[in-house]
Design an enzyme around this catalytic site. Structure first.
Site, PDB file in Angstrom:
ATOM      1  N   ASP A  95       0.842  -1.208   0.000  1.00 36.09           N
ATOM      2  CA  ASP A  95       0.000   0.000   0.000  1.00 36.09           C
ATOM      3  C   ASP A  95       0.878   1.260   0.000  1.00 36.09           C
ATOM      4  O   ASP A  95       0.606   2.222  -0.682  1.00 36.09           O
ATOM      5  CB  ASP A  95      -0.903   0.006   1.246  1.00 36.09           C
ATOM      6  CG  ASP A  95      -1.840  -1.203   1.251  1.00 36.09           C
ATOM      7  OD1 ASP A  95      -2.446  -1.448   0.190  1.00 36.09           O
ATOM      8  OD2 ASP A  95      -1.930  -1.918   2.267  1.00 36.09           O
ATOM      9  N   HIS A 137      11.911  11.636 -10.684  1.00 37.07           N
ATOM     10  CA  HIS A 137      12.080  10.300 -10.112  1.00 37.07           C
ATOM     11  C   HIS A 137      10.879   9.409 -10.386  1.00 37.07           C
ATOM     12  O   HIS A 137      10.562   8.490  -9.636  1.00 37.07           O
ATOM     13  CB  HIS A 137      12.337  10.385  -8.611  1.00 37.07           C
ATOM     14  CG  HIS A 137      11.285  11.160  -7.877  1.00 37.07           C
ATOM     15  ND1 HIS A 137      11.294  12.539  -7.810  1.00 37.07           N
ATOM     16  CD2 HIS A 137      10.177  10.763  -7.216  1.00 37.07           C
ATOM     17  CE1 HIS A 137      10.233  12.946  -7.130  1.00 37.07           C
ATOM     18  NE2 HIS A 137       9.538  11.901  -6.758  1.00 37.07           N
ATOM     19  N   ASP A 175       7.541  10.317 -10.976  1.00 33.64           N
ATOM     20  CA  ASP A 175       6.164  10.869 -10.916  1.00 33.64           C
ATOM     21  C   ASP A 175       6.228  12.266 -11.544  1.00 33.64           C
ATOM     22  O   ASP A 175       7.247  12.686 -12.043  1.00 33.64           O
ATOM     23  CB  ASP A 175       5.656  10.909  -9.462  1.00 33.64           C
ATOM     24  CG  ASP A 175       6.537  11.784  -8.564  1.00 33.64           C
ATOM     25  OD1 ASP A 175       6.544  11.561  -7.343  1.00 33.64           O
ATOM     26  OD2 ASP A 175       7.250  12.663  -9.091  1.00 33.64           O
ATOM     27  N   GLY A 207      16.859  19.196  -5.804  1.00 32.11           N
ATOM     28  CA  GLY A 207      18.240  19.270  -5.311  1.00 32.11           C
ATOM     29  C   GLY A 207      18.244  19.559  -3.818  1.00 32.11           C
ATOM     30  O   GLY A 207      17.200  19.586  -3.166  1.00 32.11           O
ATOM     31  N   HIS A 235       6.082  12.645   9.057  1.00 29.35           N
ATOM     32  CA  HIS A 235       5.238  13.674   8.396  1.00 29.35           C
ATOM     33  C   HIS A 235       4.655  13.121   7.098  1.00 29.35           C
ATOM     34  O   HIS A 235       3.451  13.188   6.862  1.00 29.35           O
ATOM     35  CB  HIS A 235       6.093  14.909   8.095  1.00 29.35           C
ATOM     36  CG  HIS A 235       5.384  15.962   7.299  1.00 29.35           C
ATOM     37  ND1 HIS A 235       4.863  17.106   7.861  1.00 29.35           N
ATOM     38  CD2 HIS A 235       5.100  16.039   5.962  1.00 29.35           C
ATOM     39  CE1 HIS A 235       4.280  17.848   6.913  1.00 29.35           C
ATOM     40  NE2 HIS A 235       4.412  17.218   5.749  1.00 29.35           N
ATOM     41  N   GLU A 236       5.510  12.542   6.263  1.00 35.08           N
ATOM     42  CA  GLU A 236       5.026  12.053   4.954  1.00 35.08           C
ATOM     43  C   GLU A 236       3.974  10.955   5.134  1.00 35.08           C
ATOM     44  O   GLU A 236       2.991  10.889   4.394  1.00 35.08           O
ATOM     45  CB  GLU A 236       6.196  11.546   4.118  1.00 35.08           C
ATOM     46  CG  GLU A 236       7.209  12.615   3.743  1.00 35.08           C
ATOM     47  CD  GLU A 236       6.572  13.860   3.120  1.00 35.08           C
ATOM     48  OE1 GLU A 236       7.110  14.964   3.313  1.00 35.08           O
ATOM     49  OE2 GLU A 236       5.505  13.730   2.460  1.00 35.08           O
ATOM     50  N   HIS A 294       0.548  12.142   5.339  1.00 32.34           N
ATOM     51  CA  HIS A 294      -0.104  12.311   4.026  1.00 32.34           C
ATOM     52  C   HIS A 294      -0.567  10.967   3.490  1.00 32.34           C
ATOM     53  O   HIS A 294      -1.683  10.851   2.988  1.00 32.34           O
ATOM     54  CB  HIS A 294       0.871  12.936   3.023  1.00 32.34           C
ATOM     55  CG  HIS A 294       1.250  14.350   3.331  1.00 32.34           C
ATOM     56  ND1 HIS A 294       0.355  15.334   3.653  1.00 32.34           N
ATOM     57  CD2 HIS A 294       2.480  14.945   3.377  1.00 32.34           C
ATOM     58  CE1 HIS A 294       0.979  16.472   3.875  1.00 32.34           C
ATOM     59  NE2 HIS A 294       2.274  16.267   3.721  1.00 32.34           N
ATOM     60  N   HIS A 309      -1.675  19.437   5.168  1.00 32.67           N
ATOM     61  CA  HIS A 309      -0.858  20.208   6.114  1.00 32.67           C
ATOM     62  C   HIS A 309      -1.690  20.906   7.186  1.00 32.67           C
ATOM     63  O   HIS A 309      -2.844  21.232   6.992  1.00 32.67           O
ATOM     64  CB  HIS A 309      -0.004  21.219   5.334  1.00 32.67           C
ATOM     65  CG  HIS A 309       1.152  20.568   4.666  1.00 32.67           C
ATOM     66  ND1 HIS A 309       1.637  20.947   3.424  1.00 32.67           N
ATOM     67  CD2 HIS A 309       1.921  19.502   5.042  1.00 32.67           C
ATOM     68  CE1 HIS A 309       2.647  20.184   3.080  1.00 32.67           C
ATOM     69  NE2 HIS A 309       2.837  19.279   4.034  1.00 32.67           N
ATOM     70  N   ASP A 360      -1.921 -24.949   7.652  1.00 31.44           N
ATOM     71  CA  ASP A 360      -1.167 -26.210   7.758  1.00 31.44           C
ATOM     72  C   ASP A 360      -0.829 -26.787   6.389  1.00 31.44           C
ATOM     73  O   ASP A 360       0.216 -27.405   6.198  1.00 31.44           O
ATOM     74  CB  ASP A 360      -2.017 -27.254   8.508  1.00 31.44           C
ATOM     75  CG  ASP A 360      -2.253 -26.860   9.952  1.00 31.44           C
ATOM     76  OD1 ASP A 360      -1.389 -26.160  10.520  1.00 31.44           O
ATOM     77  OD2 ASP A 360      -3.308 -27.199  10.506  1.00 31.44           O
ATOM     78  N   ALA A 394      -2.128 -26.818   1.822  1.00 31.17           N
ATOM     79  CA  ALA A 394      -2.914 -26.237   0.720  1.00 31.17           C
ATOM     80  C   ALA A 394      -2.734 -27.130  -0.493  1.00 31.17           C
ATOM     81  O   ALA A 394      -1.689 -27.774  -0.657  1.00 31.17           O
ATOM     82  CB  ALA A 394      -2.425 -24.829   0.408  1.00 31.17           C
TER      83      ALA A 394
END
Lengths: 85, 373
Positions: free
Chosen positions: B59, B69, B71, B77, B120-121, B124, B130, B237, B239
């Site tokens: 997620d 980068h 997006d 910088g 902080h990020e 979001h 903010h 146990d 599958a």
């Protein structure tokens, strides 16, 4: 006569360009047209006031050294206020 | 505080995260710890819980990058923008990007404390935008705080709880039992819970996770079991995939679940007796469906049963001891499956490759042989 030397803070053209970039990035400044421009309120001034309000600065709508100082602080890249929405 | 449009939030409380790459400014373990600690800031005051993935799509995808980068929001910088993150949602939603041109630190003032920037990020990533409260974590301008004494300010607590509510654990500051560490597929000592095929893929189960490996993909994709089968048990146990392609059976203690796609087949879970096992069997260790004979083998301790799916009965002469058919096994079978005509039995940290018809043992391989480590 007594001469007062008023320390006029230099806000250079470069500062203004930096401030415009900042307002575009974080306060959604666009090349606006419309009623506010016709009433003489420049989009930059309007966005400057928005930014000064958000950061609790004196709301002048003009670029001063305090406002510039906040703009130059390291920060998060997500826009502020209603813009983020 | 403020939130995004329409109070954007995650519609689930269990979220996954993955650290895609690292900054050279800190050791990997310092980055891991800073990220984990930053997520726990929000977990402490909400029902949200975070689980780390080491592969596949989580997620919250966390990465370091400079300038453009990937997006539409290039970094700038050193200085100014330190990082950004996206509000909750699919794809890039929730992801957090850190500007590689910054100097990130564990706790020094010389540079930016990664824990603070990340906390902080992640605000979001979880739905906060903010705050204009200068003391808030979600204030847009970076402020140094000592990560060892950091306490989430009230403005942020009110903000995140307006989206997710409080932490149901009464005293969140008492160390909660931490979720078990995320298993690492390439840990050579790993003992898998179960292995099966599913429509040409191989699925490897461990604790709450599974890895899926397709012939085309180099690295298996790790996911939470409940991401694909919301009603499935974890730490299973056994599958196996039945002869009906895409139908998979999961076993845990005395019950069996059947899924087609992500949907639980009506009437399941059932008890083990529904697949012919005697009432005395409390759990099975492994199961596989033999394509050639149409039989399903159930491994229980040092024995195994053969169940005829068509006649819905256990074959005569069973259970048999493992060593009557499978030579070289050091102990009980922990997982089993068939792939491209071979039968693979896992026992401890090894996988044994057999020809089921003849019982001949071809190879002894490491558990993670199919996990491309």
């Amino acid at each position: 006569a007594v001469v007062y030397c008023m320390p006029v803070s230099e806000v250079t053209a470069q500062d203004e360009s930096f401030a415009e970039t900042y307002l575009k990035k974080f306060f959604n400044l666009t090349e606006e047209s419309g009623p506010s421009v016709r009433r003489g309120i420049s989009p930059v001034s309007k966005k400057l006031s928005e930014m000064q309000k958000f950061f609790g600065l004196q709301i002048t709508g003009t670029l001063d050294s305090d406002t510039l100082a906040v703009m130059k602080k390291p920060r998060c890249g997500v826009p502020d206020g209603t813009v983020a929405r | 505080f403020s939130t995004f449009e329409n109070n954007l939030k995650w519609q689930k409380n269990s979220l996954t995260y993955r650290i895609e790459n690292y900054t050279p400014d800190m050791s990997m373990s310092e980055v891991d710890d800073s990220i984990e600690k930053a997520l726990q800031v929000w977990a402490k005051v909400t029902p949200l819980r975070f689980t780390r993935l080491y592969s596949g799509t989580a997620d919250i995808m966390i990465s370091f990058g400079g300038r453009a980068h990937g997006d539409h929001y290039p970094f700038d910088g050193p200085g100014s923008t330190l990082a950004h993150a996206f509000s909750p949602g699919p794809g890039i939603g929730g992801d957090a990007h850190f500007d590689e041109d910054e100097t990130f630190t564990l706790r020094s003032r010389k540079g930016f404390v990664l824990f603070m920037v990340a906390a902080h990020e992640f605000g979001h990533s979880l739905g906060l935008s903010h705050s204009d409260d200068r003391s808030a974590l979600m204030y847009p301008v970076y402020t140094y705080k000592n990560p060892d004494t950091f306490v989430l300010p009230q403005d942020d607590v009110k903000g995140i709880q307006s989206l997710y509510g409080p932490n149901p654990v009464k005293n969140p500051f008492v160390a909660e039992p931490q979720p078990p560490p995320t298993p690492d597929a390439c840990d050579s000592t790993i003992v898998l819970d179960a292995v099966t095929t599913l429509q040409g893929e191989m699925l490897f189960f461990k604790d709450s996770f599974f890895w899926r490996s397709t012939p085309s993909s180099r690295t298996p994709q790790q996911s939470l079991i409940t991401n694909l089968w919301p009603k499935a048990p974890v730490s299973i146990d056994a599958a196996y995939e039945s002869q009906q392609p895409g139908k998979i059976f999961l076993f845990k203690r005395q019950h069996v679940w059947a899924f087609t796609g992500s949907d639980l087949v009506p009437g399941y879970p059932k008890s083990l007796t529904s697949v012919g096992l005697p009432r005395g069997v409390k759990n099975i260790d492994a199961a596989l469906y033999d394509v050639d004979s149409g039989k399903t083998l159930f491994f229980v301790g040092n024995s195994y049963f053969s169940y005829d799916d068509a006649r819905k009965t256990m074959d005569n002469g069973f259970p048999k001891r493992l060593d009557q058919t499978f030579s070289g096994l050091p102990g009980k079978v922990t997982a089993a499956f068939q792939y491209r005509g071979f039968t693979y039995l896992y026992s401890g940290p090894h996988m044994f490759e057999y020809n089921l018809k003849t019982g001949r043992l071809y190879r002894v391989l490491r558990n993670n042989y199919f996990l491309h480590c």
